[in-house]
Write a protein that holds these residues in place. Structure first.
Motif, PDB file in Angstrom:
ATOM      1  N   GLY A  18      -7.038 -42.805 -34.458  1.00 46.28           N
ATOM      2  CA  GLY A  18      -7.658 -42.047 -35.543  1.00 46.28           C
ATOM      3  C   GLY A  18      -8.515 -42.919 -36.438  1.00 46.28           C
ATOM      4  O   GLY A  18      -9.596 -42.506 -36.870  1.00 46.28           O
ATOM      5  N   ILE A  19      -8.033 -44.128 -36.718  1.00 48.04           N
ATOM      6  CA  ILE A  19      -8.814 -45.061 -37.540  1.00 48.04           C
ATOM      7  C   ILE A  19     -10.116 -45.400 -36.833  1.00 48.04           C
ATOM      8  O   ILE A  19     -11.193 -45.377 -37.438  1.00 48.04           O
ATOM      9  CB  ILE A  19      -7.997 -46.336 -37.849  1.00 48.04           C
ATOM     10  CG1 ILE A  19      -6.846 -46.002 -38.807  1.00 48.04           C
ATOM     11  CG2 ILE A  19      -8.896 -47.433 -38.425  1.00 48.04           C
ATOM     12  CD1 ILE A  19      -5.849 -47.127 -38.991  1.00 48.04           C
ATOM     13  N   LEU A  57      -3.616 -48.672 -45.446  1.00 49.31           N
ATOM     14  CA  LEU A  57      -3.290 -47.277 -45.733  1.00 49.31           C
ATOM     15  C   LEU A  57      -4.137 -46.343 -44.893  1.00 49.31           C
ATOM     16  O   LEU A  57      -5.275 -46.675 -44.540  1.00 49.31           O
ATOM     17  CB  LEU A  57      -3.563 -46.963 -47.211  1.00 49.31           C
ATOM     18  CG  LEU A  57      -2.768 -47.748 -48.235  1.00 49.31           C
ATOM     19  CD1 LEU A  57      -3.298 -47.449 -49.633  1.00 49.31           C
ATOM     20  CD2 LEU A  57      -1.299 -47.393 -48.138  1.00 49.31           C
ATOM     21  N   VAL A  58      -3.576 -45.183 -44.581  1.00 50.07           N
ATOM     22  CA  VAL A  58      -4.346 -44.106 -43.965  1.00 50.07           C
ATOM     23  C   VAL A  58      -4.196 -42.870 -44.823  1.00 50.07           C
ATOM     24  O   VAL A  58      -3.181 -42.671 -45.487  1.00 50.07           O
ATOM     25  CB  VAL A  58      -3.900 -43.789 -42.520  1.00 50.07           C
ATOM     26  CG1 VAL A  58      -4.270 -44.895 -41.577  1.00 50.07           C
ATOM     27  CG2 VAL A  58      -2.428 -43.458 -42.438  1.00 50.07           C
ATOM     28  N   PHE A  69      -9.121 -44.343 -44.352  1.00 50.60           N
ATOM     29  CA  PHE A  69      -8.265 -45.519 -44.216  1.00 50.60           C
ATOM     30  C   PHE A  69      -8.783 -46.666 -45.070  1.00 50.60           C
ATOM     31  O   PHE A  69      -9.953 -46.691 -45.455  1.00 50.60           O
ATOM     32  CB  PHE A  69      -8.184 -45.973 -42.747  1.00 50.60           C
ATOM     33  CG  PHE A  69      -9.506 -46.409 -42.192  1.00 50.60           C
ATOM     34  CD1 PHE A  69      -9.950 -47.709 -42.342  1.00 50.60           C
ATOM     35  CD2 PHE A  69     -10.321 -45.507 -41.539  1.00 50.60           C
ATOM     36  CE1 PHE A  69     -11.177 -48.105 -41.847  1.00 50.60           C
ATOM     37  CE2 PHE A  69     -11.556 -45.887 -41.041  1.00 50.60           C
ATOM     38  CZ  PHE A  69     -11.981 -47.201 -41.200  1.00 50.60           C
ATOM     39  N   VAL A  70      -7.907 -47.603 -45.344  1.00 49.85           N
ATOM     40  CA  VAL A  70      -8.241 -48.906 -45.911  1.00 49.85           C
ATOM     41  C   VAL A  70      -7.502 -49.920 -45.048  1.00 49.85           C
ATOM     42  O   VAL A  70      -6.274 -49.880 -44.949  1.00 49.85           O
ATOM     43  CB  VAL A  70      -7.792 -49.048 -47.380  1.00 49.85           C
ATOM     44  CG1 VAL A  70      -8.055 -50.459 -47.882  1.00 49.85           C
ATOM     45  CG2 VAL A  70      -8.466 -48.022 -48.262  1.00 49.85           C
ATOM     46  N   GLN A  80      -7.304 -59.553 -47.821  1.00 46.11           N
ATOM     47  CA  GLN A  80      -8.622 -59.386 -47.225  1.00 46.11           C
ATOM     48  C   GLN A  80      -8.769 -57.919 -46.844  1.00 46.11           C
ATOM     49  O   GLN A  80      -7.982 -57.401 -46.063  1.00 46.11           O
ATOM     50  CB  GLN A  80      -8.770 -60.262 -45.990  1.00 46.11           C
ATOM     51  CG  GLN A  80      -8.655 -61.734 -46.288  1.00 46.11           C
ATOM     52  CD  GLN A  80      -8.683 -62.579 -45.017  1.00 46.11           C
ATOM     53  OE1 GLN A  80      -8.552 -62.078 -43.920  1.00 46.11           O
ATOM     54  NE2 GLN A  80      -8.854 -63.866 -45.199  1.00 46.11           N
ATOM     55  N   CYS A  81      -9.768 -57.265 -47.405  1.00 48.38           N
ATOM     56  CA  CYS A  81     -10.057 -55.878 -47.056  1.00 48.38           C
ATOM     57  C   CYS A  81     -11.166 -55.905 -46.012  1.00 48.38           C
ATOM     58  O   CYS A  81     -12.247 -56.423 -46.264  1.00 48.38           O
ATOM     59  CB  CYS A  81     -10.494 -55.090 -48.286  1.00 48.38           C
ATOM     60  SG  CYS A  81     -10.784 -53.355 -47.928  1.00 48.38           S
TER      61      CYS A  81
END
Length: 94
Positions: A18-19, A57-58, A69-70, A80-81
């Protein structure tokens, strides 16, 4: 306009498909290149690493589909994003 029920939760490896789908949709709007199999494999590895870190996170809809998402994981002194995106339908664009 009717709003959908969205829930945020910790991302797990089960969310990787999904991501990736949301990321593929958002790719033209963010700096990510998915135009080759090699680049897609790199992104998939980042998704699995971030989901496994416990820091990503979703956002899922009422049916459990990933709509945002993140992706993040701990760095040496900071988080780190890597990527974040929201499905176009949930942005009120579509």
């Amino acid at each position: 306009m009717a709003r959908h029920s969205i829930t945020c939760r910790a991302a797990s490896e089960e969310h990787h498909t999904g991501i990736l789908a949301v990321l593929e949709e958002a790719a033209p709007e963010i700096p990510v290149d998915l135009n080759s199999a090699d680049k897609q494999e790199i992104i998939k590895a980042i998704i699995f690493q971030c989901c496994g870190s416990g820091n990503s996170l979703v956002a899922v809809d009422a049916k459990g589909a990933v709509v945002g998402f993140v992706l993040a994981k701990p760095g040496f002194h900071e988080f780190q994003c890597y990527f974040n995106a929201i499905h176009r339908c949930e942005q009120g664009v579509a």
